[in-house]
Design a protein around this motif. Structure first.
Motif, PDB file in Angstrom:
ATOM      1  N   VAL A 193       0.653  -1.148   0.184  1.00 35.32           N
ATOM      2  CA  VAL A 193      -0.024   0.159  -0.143  1.00 35.32           C
ATOM      3  C   VAL A 193       0.886   1.099   0.364  1.00 35.32           C
ATOM      4  CG1 VAL A 193      -2.308   1.154   1.391  1.00 35.32           C
ATOM      5  CG2 VAL A 193      -1.686  -1.289   0.933  1.00 35.32           C
ATOM      6  N   SER A 194       2.462   1.299   1.124  1.00 39.78           N
ATOM      7  CA  SER A 194       2.193   2.489   1.144  1.00 39.78           C
ATOM      8  C   SER A 194       3.231   2.676  -0.797  1.00 39.78           C
ATOM      9  CB  SER A 194       3.659   2.305   1.994  1.00 39.78           C
ATOM     10  OG  SER A 194       5.052   1.414   1.714  1.00 39.78           O
ATOM     11  N   LEU A 195       3.711   2.102  -1.134  1.00 32.97           N
ATOM     12  CA  LEU A 195       4.063   2.110  -2.466  1.00 32.97           C
ATOM     13  C   LEU A 195       3.680   3.031  -4.105  1.00 32.97           C
ATOM     14  CD1 LEU A 195       6.314  -1.752  -2.998  1.00 32.97           C
ATOM     15  CD2 LEU A 195       7.396   1.244  -2.361  1.00 32.97           C
ATOM     16  N   ILE A 196       2.045   2.672  -3.503  1.00 35.06           N
ATOM     17  CA  ILE A 196       1.349   3.298  -4.871  1.00 35.06           C
ATOM     18  C   ILE A 196       0.838   4.072  -3.957  1.00 35.06           C
ATOM     19  CG2 ILE A 196       0.953   1.505  -6.116  1.00 35.06           C
ATOM     20  CD1 ILE A 196      -1.029   0.808  -4.954  1.00 35.06           C
ATOM     21  N   GLU A 197      -0.550   4.748  -4.630  1.00 32.31           N
ATOM     22  CA  GLU A 197      -1.190   5.970  -4.254  1.00 32.31           C
ATOM     23  C   GLU A 197      -2.749   5.272  -4.119  1.00 32.31           C
ATOM     24  OE1 GLU A 197      -3.611  10.710  -5.678  1.00 32.31           O
ATOM     25  OE2 GLU A 197      -1.366  10.173  -6.583  1.00 32.31           O
ATOM     26  N   VAL A 198      -3.255   4.696  -3.186  1.00 37.64           N
ATOM     27  CA  VAL A 198      -4.369   4.253  -3.005  1.00 37.64           C
ATOM     28  C   VAL A 198      -5.947   4.501  -3.144  1.00 37.64           C
ATOM     29  CG1 VAL A 198      -3.358   1.758  -2.035  1.00 37.64           C
ATOM     30  CG2 VAL A 198      -4.003   3.851  -0.869  1.00 37.64           C
ATOM     31  N   GLU A 199      -6.408   4.416  -3.971  1.00 36.02           N
ATOM     32  CA  GLU A 199      -8.288   5.016  -4.122  1.00 36.02           C
ATOM     33  C   GLU A 199      -8.447   3.866  -3.957  1.00 36.02           C
ATOM     34  OE1 GLU A 199      -7.358   6.417  -8.381  1.00 36.02           O
ATOM     35  OE2 GLU A 199      -6.228   7.459  -7.884  1.00 36.02           O
ATOM     36  N   ARG A 200      -8.812   2.981  -3.829  1.00 37.35           N
ATOM     37  CA  ARG A 200     -10.121   1.966  -3.606  1.00 37.35           C
ATOM     38  C   ARG A 200      -9.716   0.631  -2.676  1.00 37.35           C
ATOM     39  NH1 ARG A 200      -9.046   2.666  -8.980  1.00 37.35           N
ATOM     40  NH2 ARG A 200     -10.587   4.081 -10.259  1.00 37.35           N
ATOM     41  N   PHE A 201      -8.402   0.972  -1.845  1.00 40.78           N
ATOM     42  CA  PHE A 201      -8.320  -0.485  -0.962  1.00 40.78           C
ATOM     43  C   PHE A 201      -9.053  -0.214   0.364  1.00 40.78           C
ATOM     44  CE2 PHE A 201      -5.458  -3.108   1.589  1.00 40.78           C
ATOM     45  CZ  PHE A 201      -5.097  -4.243   1.506  1.00 40.78           C
ATOM     46  N   SER A 202      -9.617  -1.439   0.725  1.00 37.24           N
ATOM     47  CA  SER A 202     -10.126  -1.680   1.806  1.00 37.24           C
ATOM     48  C   SER A 202      -9.133  -2.002   2.805  1.00 37.24           C
ATOM     49  CB  SER A 202     -11.235  -2.085   1.220  1.00 37.24           C
ATOM     50  OG  SER A 202     -12.081  -2.879   2.471  1.00 37.24           O
ATOM     51  N   PRO A 203     -10.170  -1.098   4.139  1.00 37.65           N
ATOM     52  CA  PRO A 203      -9.305  -1.866   5.349  1.00 37.65           C
ATOM     53  C   PRO A 203      -9.511  -3.136   5.811  1.00 37.65           C
ATOM     54  CG  PRO A 203     -10.186   0.546   5.504  1.00 37.65           C
ATOM     55  CD  PRO A 203     -10.136   0.238   4.217  1.00 37.65           C
ATOM     56  N   TRP A 204     -10.454  -3.645   4.921  1.00 40.55           N
ATOM     57  CA  TRP A 204     -10.904  -5.205   5.143  1.00 40.55           C
ATOM     58  C   TRP A 204     -10.007  -7.001   5.277  1.00 40.55           C
ATOM     59  CZ3 TRP A 204     -14.576  -6.762   8.599  1.00 40.55           C
ATOM     60  CH2 TRP A 204     -15.880  -6.574   8.188  1.00 40.55           C
ATOM     61  N   LEU A 205      -9.382  -5.948   3.713  1.00 46.11           N
ATOM     62  CA  LEU A 205      -8.452  -7.166   3.615  1.00 46.11           C
ATOM     63  C   LEU A 205      -7.285  -6.969   4.335  1.00 46.11           C
ATOM     64  CD1 LEU A 205      -8.288  -5.238   0.039  1.00 46.11           C
ATOM     65  CD2 LEU A 205      -9.370  -7.891   0.905  1.00 46.11           C
ATOM     66  N   TYR A 206      -6.852  -5.627   5.040  1.00 47.22           N
ATOM     67  CA  TYR A 206      -6.339  -6.425   5.988  1.00 47.22           C
ATOM     68  C   TYR A 206      -6.704  -7.270   7.623  1.00 47.22           C
ATOM     69  CZ  TYR A 206      -3.394  -1.965   5.249  1.00 47.22           C
ATOM     70  OH  TYR A 206      -2.713  -1.160   4.239  1.00 47.22           O
ATOM     71  N   VAL A 207      -7.899  -7.188   7.561  1.00 44.65           N
ATOM     72  CA  VAL A 207      -8.762  -8.348   8.552  1.00 44.65           C
ATOM     73  C   VAL A 207      -8.795  -8.817   7.630  1.00 44.65           C
ATOM     74  CG1 VAL A 207     -10.490  -8.689  10.033  1.00 44.65           C
ATOM     75  CG2 VAL A 207     -10.099  -6.296   9.576  1.00 44.65           C
ATOM     76  N   VAL A 208      -8.955  -9.795   6.710  1.00 44.15           N
ATOM     77  CA  VAL A 208      -8.999 -10.783   5.854  1.00 44.15           C
ATOM     78  C   VAL A 208      -7.178 -11.123   6.357  1.00 44.15           C
ATOM     79  CG1 VAL A 208      -9.253 -11.929   3.925  1.00 44.15           C
ATOM     80  CG2 VAL A 208     -10.991 -10.018   4.614  1.00 44.15           C
ATOM     81  N   THR A 209      -6.665 -10.285   5.588  1.00 44.33           N
ATOM     82  CA  THR A 209      -5.096 -11.114   5.888  1.00 44.33           C
ATOM     83  C   THR A 209      -4.310 -11.399   7.264  1.00 44.33           C
ATOM     84  OG1 THR A 209      -4.237  -9.670   4.235  1.00 44.33           O
ATOM     85  CG2 THR A 209      -3.189 -10.092   5.509  1.00 44.33           C
ATOM     86  N   THR A 210      -4.932 -10.686   8.094  1.00 42.11           N
ATOM     87  CA  THR A 210      -4.512 -11.090   9.471  1.00 42.11           C
ATOM     88  C   THR A 210      -5.704 -12.899  10.439  1.00 42.11           C
ATOM     89  OG1 THR A 210      -4.426  -8.889  10.201  1.00 42.11           O
ATOM     90  CG2 THR A 210      -5.546 -10.466  11.568  1.00 42.11           C
ATOM     91  N   LEU A 211      -6.595 -12.693   9.870  1.00 47.01           N
ATOM     92  CA  LEU A 211      -7.375 -14.003   9.650  1.00 47.01           C
ATOM     93  C   LEU A 211      -6.430 -14.850   8.979  1.00 47.01           C
ATOM     94  CD1 LEU A 211     -11.000 -12.638  10.075  1.00 47.01           C
ATOM     95  CD2 LEU A 211      -9.998 -13.387  12.120  1.00 47.01           C
TER      96      LEU A 211
END
Length: 289
Positions: free
Chosen positions: A149-167
């Motif tokens: 995420v830090s490498l690109i200018e995000v516009e649509r990336f959802s925080p839900w994906l952090y939750v899914v990745t963790t689980l």
């Protein structure tokens, strides 16, 4: 010796670093050459950085690995790769990857440095603490996603994906602990001290909780995250996620596999099919829908 060094760098486990590409895929930037190029460069740097961690870990665990039925064949434990050579390679990789990471992006550099320090703490101390050990593994996957995420200018990336990745990382981590406990049985704590804090009943409960929560979290992402197609077509990807989770559960409980999740991903054809179909369906929804 070069072959032994490459083996100790564990290129089979580089597949984990594909999570660095999550941002460029889920933010619909695959058609942006600059974003793709930076993301691929970030993934390569994380592959090298993770290899330095594996080298350090194998140096620290060499004595214990010699008593393990499988890990005793690792190059450092078996003596094929001298410890000074492995240590020099690890230091060299770190001295190259960290500065280059900061050149790629300042925020990416800090995340890469945090990733290394967290894994260093894991290798020296935290991997011996039940539950914390798997939480640290999950944190590594989240840091990979954050790095992307830090490498690109995000516009649509959802925080839900952090939750899914963790689980998902917790699910795989607890599954790995279960497989190790089953393989080593009564001698488990002599090979991996943290296994003394687990038993099959606890791990089965944790796996049940995390697997169910992963399916729910991913399902919520498919119809509640912003900037997804208005027709909710992303929900079509849910069956592949469910099958993949069920298949891994089958492998660790029926086939007694799971000690090396990366090997399962690279060898189990049904699981590979589920991952590929999920990937194609995500690309279709994002780019062809």
């Amino acid at each position: 010796m070069l072959s032994a060094l490459i083996k100790s760098m564990r290129p089979r486990q580089w597949s984990k670093n594909v999570f660095v590409l999550a941002a460029v895929v889920f933010d619909k930037k695959l058609l942006n050459p600059e974003a793709v190029g930076k993301s691929l460069a970030g993934m390569v740097l994380f592959c090298l950085l993770s290899s330095s961690v594996y080298l350090i870990n194998d140096i620290l665990d060499a004595e214990a690995d010699r008593n393990h039925p499988q890990k005793r064949n690792r190059p450092i434990a078996s003596g094929k790769l001298p410890v000074p050579v492995a240590a020099a390679a690890a230091v060299g990789i770190i001295l190259i990857t960290i500065p280059v990471s900061f050149l790629l992006s300042t925020l990416f550099g800090w995340i890469a440095l945090i990733y290394f320090l967290v894994n260093l703490a894991y290798s020296t101390r935290l991997k011996h603490i039940p539950l914390i050990d798997v939480l640290i593994i999950a944190a590594g996957f989240v840091l990979r996603v954050a790095a992307g995420v830090s490498l690109i200018e995000v516009e649509r990336f959802s925080p839900w994906l952090y939750v899914v990745t963790t689980l998902l990382a917790l699910y795989i981590g607890f599954g790995k602990r279960r497989a190790e406990l089953t393989l080593l049985q009564n001698d488990a704590n002599n090979h991996r001290r943290v296994l003394d804090g687990y038993n099959l009943a606890l791990l089965d409960q944790l796996i049940t909780i995390v697997s169910g929560t992963t399916i729910v979290a991913y399902s919520l992402y498919t119809f509640s995250a912003p900037n997804l197609p208005d027709n909710h077509s992303m929900m079509l990807t849910i069956p592949f996620v469910i099958y993949g989770i069920f298949r891994y559960l089958y492998l660790i409980q029926v086939e007694q596999a799971g000690g090396a999740p990366e090997d399962i991903v690279l060898t189990d054809k049904p699981l590979q099919a589920a991952i590929l179909l999920w990937g194609f369906s995500v690309l279709f929804v994002f780019y062809l829908n």
